[in-house]
Write a protein that holds these residues in place. Structure first.
Motif, PDB file in Angstrom:
ATOM      1  N   UNK A  85      35.075  45.384  39.442  1.00  0.00           N
ATOM      2  CA  UNK A  85      33.695  44.906  39.518  1.00  0.00           C
ATOM      3  C   UNK A  85      33.403  44.233  40.854  1.00  0.00           C
ATOM      4  N   UNK A  86      34.355  43.468  41.374  1.00  0.00           N
ATOM      5  CA  UNK A  86      34.122  42.776  42.643  1.00  0.00           C
ATOM      6  C   UNK A  86      33.926  43.768  43.777  1.00  0.00           C
ATOM      7  N   UNK A  87      34.677  44.853  43.762  1.00  0.00           N
ATOM      8  CA  UNK A  87      34.510  45.885  44.789  1.00  0.00           C
ATOM      9  C   UNK A  87      33.148  46.558  44.658  1.00  0.00           C
ATOM     10  N   UNK A 193      40.527  50.330  44.454  1.00  0.00           N
ATOM     11  CA  UNK A 193      40.595  48.881  44.515  1.00  0.00           C
ATOM     12  C   UNK A 193      39.512  48.232  43.672  1.00  0.00           C
ATOM     13  N   UNK A 194      39.323  46.962  43.930  1.00  0.00           N
ATOM     14  CA  UNK A 194      39.917  46.196  44.987  1.00  0.00           C
ATOM     15  C   UNK A 194      41.343  45.746  44.760  1.00  0.00           C
ATOM     16  N   UNK A 195      41.776  44.842  45.653  1.00  0.00           N
ATOM     17  CA  UNK A 195      43.155  44.366  45.607  1.00  0.00           C
ATOM     18  C   UNK A 195      43.572  43.769  44.271  1.00  0.00           C
ATOM     19  N   UNK A 196      42.653  43.057  43.607  1.00  0.00           N
ATOM     20  CA  UNK A 196      43.007  42.458  42.318  1.00  0.00           C
ATOM     21  C   UNK A 196      43.298  43.545  41.280  1.00  0.00           C
ATOM     22  N   UNK A 228      46.719  42.346  45.013  1.00  0.00           N
ATOM     23  CA  UNK A 228      46.805  40.901  44.811  1.00  0.00           C
ATOM     24  C   UNK A 228      47.265  40.563  43.411  1.00  0.00           C
ATOM     25  N   UNK A 229      47.348  39.264  43.138  1.00  0.00           N
ATOM     26  CA  UNK A 229      47.772  38.811  41.822  1.00  0.00           C
ATOM     27  C   UNK A 229      49.228  38.381  41.813  1.00  0.00           C
TER      28      UNK A 229
END
Length: 257
Positions: A85-87, A193-196, A228-229
């Motif tokens: 969602x952030x991406x 992605x994103x990274x998360x 990430x994470x």
């Protein structure tokens, strides 16, 4: 090492070797999904030499034209593009479009005209009035947990999106997300992605392949890495499948051993 763009034509007595651009068919052959019945999840990411996955909050600034050709090819081969969602919010995601260059290949593979976009979100804090939800060529999917806010689930459905539940609480279980997509015939999966989200797929052990563009740039700063994470207890080993180069950019493809 094989070069991506251009590619030298074999020399002949009448014509010396020349450089030419790879066709999309050649790229599609190079990045074809493996055969088999189980779902296959590949990621496509870009990183600078010093590990930054973004510059000024977006990946576009560290990419290049050849990277975008690979990006388009990977989308042209996928059943669904899985994205966090952030991406969606940061990158201004729009619906995937049909491309004539891949039409015959997709039809032969039993695919629709364009990949579906599957957005992973626990909170469903998304703008459901965006074209991604209200006017896609292929209906957008929203993947969330069973405890997602009911009003947001309703808003997603009213926009035309299909909601899939892949988790018993508010969070999404990465393995269940892959399985839910596979039950709908979406087995050739691509995450951007994103990274998360990529970190979650890595931690769950469901990532089969990583297509990583190494950009010949140094940015310093504190930009995110491609994943990430929390760290995984034991790093998972991947093997190099192919390596292409253009103008200092390296286009790597790694598969799970």
């Amino acid at each position: 090492m094989r070069r991506l763009i251009p590619v030298p034509d074999p020399p002949t007595p009448a014509a010396p070797a020349t450089d030419r651009e790879w066709t999309l068919d050649e790229l599609a052959d190079a990045y074809a999904y493996p055969g088999g019945r189980r779902p296959w999840l590949r990621a496509n990411m870009v990183s600078t030499l010093d590990g930054a996955a973004q510059h000024d909050g977006r990946s576009q600034g560290i990419s290049c034209a050849a990277d975008m050709r690979v990006f388009g090819t990977l989308r042209g081969l996928a059943d669904a593009v899985v994205v966090g969602a952030e991406t969606v919010r940061l990158e201004g995601y729009r619906p995937a479009r049909a491309r004539e260059a891949f039409a015959a290949r997709r039809e032969a593979a039993g695919q629709g005209p364009a990949p579906a976009v599957a957005v992973v979100s626990a909170s469903l804090d998304l703008d459901f009035s965006l074209p991604l939800f209200v006017s896609p060529l292929v209906p957008t999917l929203v993947i969330t947990g069973s405890a997602a806010p009911s009003d947001r689930v309703r808003a997603a459905r009213e926009s035309g999106a299909e909601v899939l539940f892949a988790g018993d609480g508010s969070a999404v279980d990465p393995a269940r997300a892959v399985a839910e997509l596979a039950t709908r015939g979406l087995g050739r999966l691509l995450t951007e992605g994103g990274p998360r989200l990529l970190g979650q797929f890595v931690a769950a052990g469901v990532l089969d392949e990583l297509c990583l563009t190494l950009s010949p740039l140094l940015t310093a700063g504190d930009a995110q890495r491609i994943a990430g994470g929390p760290a995984v207890p034991v790093p998972e080993r991947f093997a190099l499948v192919s390596l292409l180069e253009e103008a200092g950019f390296l286009f790597t493809r790694y598969g799970k051993i």
